[in-house]
Design a protein around this motif. Sequence first.
Motif, short mmCIF file in Angstrom:
data_model
loop_
_atom_site.label_atom_id
_atom_site.label_comp_id
_atom_site.label_asym_id
_atom_site.label_seq_id
_atom_site.Cartn_x
_atom_site.Cartn_y
_atom_site.Cartn_z
N LYS A 214 30.63 68.92 59.17
CA LYS A 214 29.61 69.55 58.32
C LYS A 214 29.17 68.62 57.19
O LYS A 214 27.96 68.48 56.93
N ASP A 218 25.38 67.26 56.60
CA ASP A 218 24.61 67.59 55.40
C ASP A 218 24.05 66.32 54.75
O ASP A 218 22.90 66.31 54.27
N LYS A 222 20.05 65.20 54.33
CA LYS A 222 19.51 64.77 53.04
C LYS A 222 18.82 63.41 53.15
O LYS A 222 17.75 63.19 52.59
N GLU A 227 16.58 68.45 53.48
CA GLU A 227 17.57 69.34 52.87
C GLU A 227 16.98 70.64 52.34
O GLU A 227 17.70 71.63 52.15
#
Length: 379
Positions: A214, A218, A222, A227
């Motif tokens: 995860k 993430d 980004k 995001e």
Amino acid sequence: MYDVIVVGAGPAGSSTAYNCAKKGLKTLLIDQRIKPGTPKQCAEGINEEILKELNIVIKPEWISKKIDSLIISNYKNNIILKGRRTRGYVLDRKKFDYALVERAKDAGAEVKLGIKVLNLKYNTIILKDKIEIKGKVIVGADGPYSTIGKKSGLGNPKLGCGYQYEISTQNNNHLSSLQMYVDIELENKGYLWIFPKEKSLNVGVGSMEQRNLKAPLDKFVKKLGLENEQVVEINAGQIPLHGPLQKFCNELVLLVGDAAGHTNPLSGGGIPVAIFDGILAAEVIKKHLKDKIPLTNYQQLWWQSEFGKATTASLKARRIYLRLLKEGKLEFYLNCLGTHNINSLKQLAKLGLKIPGIINKIKLFLFFKRFMKYYKYAW
């Protein structure tokens, strides 16, 4: 008693049930999910050439996006491999998987959904409330943690993992391209990807190891500037990325698809081989029941097939890829080459000559030689 009981209604199980029913075998297809294909289990890509080879006629409603190119990127530099026509598709797996189940049903297979198999004793599957169903042959198509594999003594394959967001966005500069990213800070034993869909993107990360992905996903989102976009679905799961089980059949049980470890060990692609497994399994089962040919012939025939050869080549290519990735060579190559549009193998070969150093050229050549020969069997 059924001739064949197929446990698991993903592409491998549905293909097995369809082909067995077509051969006149009394077939039961059973799955713990009420609606197969939900939730989706992969990035949903498949190439056009292999669909034709497997005699699958693609239907428009299965297609989320037509694909004509592949991009290999490190954010700064992009190698764009582009064909003159459609090379493949990003599917709507929910519709595709459900259609394969319906195809098996139309061919004569009995389908039971929302029912979990708890145990296997010899040729008998055990359901809730100790309900027993017997079959002459049992096929495990129930994924990487296969109950049939475990209870039959064949076991479960060694696993890697994947984590993916489906992101609703129009923020994609390459609407018809599969995109692979090299970023060893985020993942040094796999790769990151974007598979475009009609109104969304499948954005994910895969690793040869089992770990929590995860946080790197993430960070990847980004870096892509996505995001603030809406995540409409999260998909996470285990992927057999280390090759098939040592034995994926015995005198009563055959394993197909992920249960057998038949995902391509380099790309992680599993849809084409799953469908092929069903075709081969049905042929072997029919000969076994009619002519007493051993079920164990399935393993030898699988390794002799183009998918078996592709797996052998991909395992070799995978070792080269992981070594190049760990050493930072892939990012180095991309920085050396810059951004290029490639429309032919001749152009690709010329570009490869720009890589500095004979050893670097040889490493890259060996990687492409071992993988490209069988690339259509990898996704």
